[in-house]
Motif scaffolding. Structure first.
Motif, PDB file in Angstrom:
ATOM      1  N   ASP A  80       0.847  -1.191   0.000  1.00 31.89           N
ATOM      2  CA  ASP A  80       0.000   0.000   0.000  1.00 31.89           C
ATOM      3  C   ASP A  80       0.885   1.244   0.000  1.00 31.89           C
ATOM      4  O   ASP A  80       1.504   1.578   0.999  1.00 31.89           O
ATOM      5  CB  ASP A  80      -0.901  -0.020   1.239  1.00 31.89           C
ATOM      6  CG  ASP A  80      -1.894   1.143   1.273  1.00 31.89           C
ATOM      7  OD1 ASP A  80      -1.663   2.153   0.588  1.00 31.89           O
ATOM      8  OD2 ASP A  80      -2.894   1.036   2.000  1.00 31.89           O
ATOM      9  N   ALA A  81       0.948   1.942  -1.138  1.00 34.03           N
ATOM     10  CA  ALA A  81       1.846   3.086  -1.278  1.00 34.03           C
ATOM     11  C   ALA A  81       1.508   4.202  -0.297  1.00 34.03           C
ATOM     12  O   ALA A  81       2.399   4.877   0.228  1.00 34.03           O
ATOM     13  CB  ALA A  81       1.800   3.614  -2.709  1.00 34.03           C
ATOM     14  N   THR A  82       0.229   4.406  -0.034  1.00 32.68           N
ATOM     15  CA  THR A  82      -0.179   5.445   0.923  1.00 32.68           C
ATOM     16  C   THR A  82       0.279   5.080   2.329  1.00 32.68           C
ATOM     17  O   THR A  82       0.729   5.938   3.099  1.00 32.68           O
ATOM     18  CB  THR A  82      -1.706   5.632   0.893  1.00 32.68           C
ATOM     19  OG1 THR A  82      -2.115   5.970  -0.435  1.00 32.68           O
ATOM     20  CG2 THR A  82      -2.130   6.740   1.843  1.00 32.68           C
ATOM     21  N   ALA A  83       0.186   3.794   2.661  1.00 34.81           N
ATOM     22  CA  ALA A  83       0.648   3.336   3.976  1.00 34.81           C
ATOM     23  C   ALA A  83       2.160   3.476   4.096  1.00 34.81           C
ATOM     24  O   ALA A  83       2.675   3.819   5.167  1.00 34.81           O
ATOM     25  CB  ALA A  83       0.229   1.885   4.202  1.00 34.81           C
ATOM     26  N   VAL A  84       2.883   3.234   3.021  1.00 33.80           N
ATOM     27  CA  VAL A  84       4.341   3.390   3.044  1.00 33.80           C
ATOM     28  C   VAL A  84       4.703   4.845   3.336  1.00 33.80           C
ATOM     29  O   VAL A  84       5.602   5.130   4.136  1.00 33.80           O
ATOM     30  CB  VAL A  84       4.961   2.933   1.706  1.00 33.80           C
ATOM     31  CG1 VAL A  84       6.429   3.338   1.623  1.00 33.80           C
ATOM     32  CG2 VAL A  84       4.821   1.422   1.559  1.00 33.80           C
ATOM     33  N   LEU A  85       3.996   5.765   2.715  1.00 32.69           N
ATOM     34  CA  LEU A  85       4.224   7.191   2.970  1.00 32.69           C
ATOM     35  C   LEU A  85       3.982   7.521   4.437  1.00 32.69           C
ATOM     36  O   LEU A  85       4.782   8.214   5.078  1.00 32.69           O
ATOM     37  CB  LEU A  85       3.309   8.025   2.066  1.00 32.69           C
ATOM     38  CG  LEU A  85       3.338   9.546   2.244  1.00 32.69           C
ATOM     39  CD1 LEU A  85       4.727  10.108   1.980  1.00 32.69           C
ATOM     40  CD2 LEU A  85       2.322  10.195   1.304  1.00 32.69           C
ATOM     41  N   ARG A  86       2.894   6.996   4.974  1.00 31.91           N
ATOM     42  CA  ARG A  86       2.557   7.249   6.383  1.00 31.91           C
ATOM     43  C   ARG A  86       3.585   6.622   7.311  1.00 31.91           C
ATOM     44  O   ARG A  86       4.030   7.251   8.277  1.00 31.91           O
ATOM     45  CB  ARG A  86       1.170   6.691   6.684  1.00 31.91           C
ATOM     46  CG  ARG A  86       0.684   6.966   8.107  1.00 31.91           C
ATOM     47  CD  ARG A  86      -0.680   6.375   8.367  1.00 31.91           C
ATOM     48  NE  ARG A  86      -0.688   4.911   8.292  1.00 31.91           N
ATOM     49  CZ  ARG A  86      -1.263   4.222   7.322  1.00 31.91           C
ATOM     50  NH1 ARG A  86      -1.875   4.829   6.322  1.00 31.91           N
ATOM     51  NH2 ARG A  86      -1.224   2.897   7.337  1.00 31.91           N
ATOM     52  N   GLU A  87       3.977   5.385   7.018  1.00 29.62           N
ATOM     53  CA  GLU A  87       4.938   4.690   7.881  1.00 29.62           C
ATOM     54  C   GLU A  87       6.309   5.363   7.841  1.00 29.62           C
ATOM     55  O   GLU A  87       7.010   5.412   8.859  1.00 29.62           O
ATOM     56  CB  GLU A  87       5.063   3.225   7.461  1.00 29.62           C
ATOM     57  CG  GLU A  87       3.806   2.383   7.679  1.00 29.62           C
ATOM     58  CD  GLU A  87       3.479   2.168   9.139  1.00 29.62           C
ATOM     59  OE1 GLU A  87       4.319   2.505  10.005  1.00 29.62           O
ATOM     60  OE2 GLU A  87       2.378   1.653   9.425  1.00 29.62           O
ATOM     61  N   ALA A  88       6.699   5.880   6.686  1.00 27.88           N
ATOM     62  CA  ALA A  88       7.977   6.592   6.590  1.00 27.88           C
ATOM     63  C   ALA A  88       7.952   7.836   7.464  1.00 27.88           C
ATOM     64  O   ALA A  88       8.916   8.156   8.168  1.00 27.88           O
ATOM     65  CB  ALA A  88       8.271   6.951   5.139  1.00 27.88           C
ATOM     66  N   ASN A  89       6.839   8.538   7.425  1.00 27.84           N
ATOM     67  CA  ASN A  89       6.680   9.738   8.250  1.00 27.84           C
ATOM     68  C   ASN A  89       6.716   9.386   9.729  1.00 27.84           C
ATOM     69  O   ASN A  89       7.381  10.059  10.532  1.00 27.84           O
ATOM     70  CB  ASN A  89       5.354  10.415   7.889  1.00 27.84           C
ATOM     71  CG  ASN A  89       5.388  11.912   8.129  1.00 27.84           C
ATOM     72  OD1 ASN A  89       6.428  12.552   8.028  1.00 27.84           O
ATOM     73  ND2 ASN A  89       4.247  12.465   8.459  1.00 27.84           N
TER      74      ASN A  89
END
Length: 201
Positions: free
Chosen positions: A180-189
């Motif tokens: 999930d690309a959106t989840a990856v963005l959130r997890e990176a943050n």
């Protein structure tokens, strides 16, 4: 009287982009249907309704299709580096804050096409040769980040550490966010929140 003709080069470039995208979408669909290992270049070309020669005009092999967004990521990253503030980044907290902005640019670029990213993630996780290339790509980003930090006044040891910590945040996001690309963005943050919080303590 104006004829409003579209320049020939613009039409040709548009056709090239459309052909390239059709090859990519066709290849990804076949990879998910039948598996990366068994799909051939000839099958991709046939379903995409292009010749074998046309395929190789755009891609050297099947792996290059999987990593077709790499140029977009690098372009987004180098643009963000060019547009970054010029103030010196002399300590670890400053270097990590700058690195965070740059990593999130790459993650945001990935999130522009979530379905493509989902297939990419699955393929990389399933095939060691693709995972190896993904790892080398990540290492290349770390090298670019390290150089960027040094160019902005970060001491070498701090720049190396910040770049490696940034890679660690991305790898955590890659694992936790899965396909999930959106989840990856959130997890990176979130990973950077934890990291910067610990460095501030």
């Amino acid at each position: 009287m104006s004829t409003n003709k579209v320049p020939v080069d613009s039409l040709r470039d548009r056709k090239r982009r459309q052909t390239r995208e059709r090859i990519i979408e066709t290849a990804f669909a076949l990879f998910m249907e039948r598996g990366f290992d068994v799909v051939t270049v000839d099958e991709i070309a046939q379903r995409a309704e292009v010749g074998r020669t046309t395929f190789f005009r755009y891609f050297g092999d099947k792996q290059e299709v999987v990593f077709s967004t790499e140029d977009d990521f690098l372009r987004a990253l180098t643009t963000a580096m060019h547009d970054a503030p010029t103030e010196p980044l002399q300590d670890l907290a400053q270097a990590l804050t700058a690195s965070r902005r740059l990593l999130l640019v790459v993650c945001t670029e990935a999130a522009r096409n979530p379905s493509h990213y989902a297939v990419y993630h699955r393929l990389v996780k399933q095939h060691p040769e693709l995972e190896d290339r993904h790892t080398r790509k990540t290492r290349h980003y770390a090298d670019l980040l390290e150089k960027h930090l040094i160019d902005h006044g970060t001491p070498l040891a701090t720049a190396v550490l910040a770049a490696q910590l940034t890679v660690a945040c991305y790898q955590a996001a890659w694992r936790l966010g899965s396909h999930d690309a959106t989840a990856v963005l959130r997890e990176a943050n979130d990973a950077f929140d934890l990291l910067l919080g610990s460095t501030a303590a």
